[in-house]
Design an enzyme around this catalytic site. Structure first.
Site, PDB file in Angstrom:
ATOM      1  CG  ASN A   1      -1.709   1.215   1.426  1.00 51.04           C
ATOM      2  OD1 ASN A   1      -1.781   2.059   0.533  1.00 51.04           O
ATOM      3  ND2 ASN A   1      -2.339   1.341   2.587  1.00 51.04           N
TER       4      ASN A   1
ATOM      5  CB  SER B   1       5.096  -1.880  12.132  1.00 52.95           C
ATOM      6  OG  SER B   1       4.707  -0.540  12.394  1.00 52.95           O
TER       7      SER B   1
HETATM    8  P1  PGA Z   1       2.800   0.235   7.738  1.00 52.44           P
HETATM    9  O1  PGA Z   1       1.347   0.450   7.118  1.00 52.44           O
HETATM   10  O2  PGA Z   1       3.344  -1.029   7.143  1.00 52.44           O
HETATM   11  O3  PGA Z   1       3.580   1.457   7.313  1.00 52.44           O
HETATM   12  O4  PGA Z   1       2.628   0.141   9.221  1.00 52.44           O
HETATM   13  C1  PGA Z   1       0.466  -0.627   6.936  1.00 52.44           C
HETATM   14  C2  PGA Z   1      -0.799  -0.149   6.293  1.00 52.44           C
HETATM   15  O5  PGA Z   1      -1.223   0.974   6.573  1.00 52.44           O
HETATM   16  O6  PGA Z   1      -1.414  -0.887   5.506  1.00 52.44           O
END
Ligand code: PGA
Length: 251
Positions: free
Chosen positions: A9, A215
């Site tokens: 994403n 994360s």
């Molecule tokens: P992140 O975002 O991997 O930066 O924590 C995950 C997401 O919002 O789908």
């Protein structure tokens, strides 16, 4: 056996030239994995969908969008419809991401309408659910997630259950560097799968992929993928760099 699905994403990042460069690099690194082992989806911003779609034309890596409107066309200034995304070669759309819920007032009911619009036109969905830190501290994770899943799936009849993907993304883990543990995430995801069984039947529950998001990094991806019920990951920050995303795809 469910095929794992790793989606990137990109959120509101990357101009068209930057997006093309990143997509080309990722394609080079993960093409074989995408053909053989794992479904890989890149979700750039709307502005880069066409260009990234061209990069991915002869690739097993798939294209996805980050949002969609539930109506096929009409006077909805600033919105983009399912037929428009299909036209660009999108195979998935992310729905109900916590950022859309928090900043744009998206509700379970809206997610439900969008999911129906997408699935009825053969566009796969990645439906995001997850509790906030406050809800977690109050011990309400299960209740919150169950409400979101029930709301999103109400009246849904996916003709192809593999097109229905759910992403369990605890809000407190998104972009914070603080992730749920593999077993914590697996417990919630197994609960989601049982609920999908109650709502849509046992066969669908077996086929639906449920990802973890929040994360996810090359260093922690294994702790999720080795769990019984976790079928992949929705990756934000670490998907903006080809090497780290490719490491995640490779598990
Ligand atoms: P992140 O975002 O991997 O930066 O924590 C995950 C997401 O919002 O789908």
């Amino acid at each position: 056996m469910r095929r794992p699905i790793i989606a990137g994403n990109w959120k509101m990042n990357k101009t068209v030239p930057e997006a093309v460069r990143l997509a080309k690099q990722i394609k080079l690194l993960v093409e074989e994995d995408a053909r053989e082992r794992v479904e890989v989806v890149l979700c750039p911003p709307f502005t880069a969908l066409h260009a990234v779609g061209e990069v991915l034309q002869d690739s097993a890596v798939k294209l996805g969008a980050q949002n969609v409107h539930d109506q096929p066309k009409g006077a909805y200034t600033g919105e983009v419809s399912v037929p428009m995304l299909k036209d660009l070669g999108c195979e998935y759309v992310i729905l109900g991401h916590s950022e859309r819920r928090a900043y744009f007032g998206e509700t379970d009911e809206m997610v439900n309408r969008k999911a129906k619009a997408a699935l009825s036109r053969d566009l796969g969905v990645i439906i995001c659910v997850g509790e906030t830190l406050h809800e977690k501290r109050e011990g309400r994770t299960e209740e919150v997630v169950r409400t979101q899943v029930r709301g999103a799936l109400a009246g849904l009849e996916p003709a192809r259950p593999e097109q229905l993907v759910i992403a369990y993304e605890p809000v407190w883990a998104i972009g914070t560097g603080e992730n749920a543990t593999g077993s914590e995430a697996n417990d919630v995801i197994a609960m989601i799968r049982r609920l999908v069984g109650e709502l849509l039947g046992a066969d669908t529950a077996e086929a639906v992929r449920i990802q973890y998001g929040g994360s996810v990094k090359p260093e922690n991806i294994k702790s999720f993928l080795t769990q019984s019920d976790i079928d992949g990951a929705l990756v934000g920050g670490a998907s903006l760099e080809a090497a780290s995303f490719a490491e995640i795809v490779k598990g």
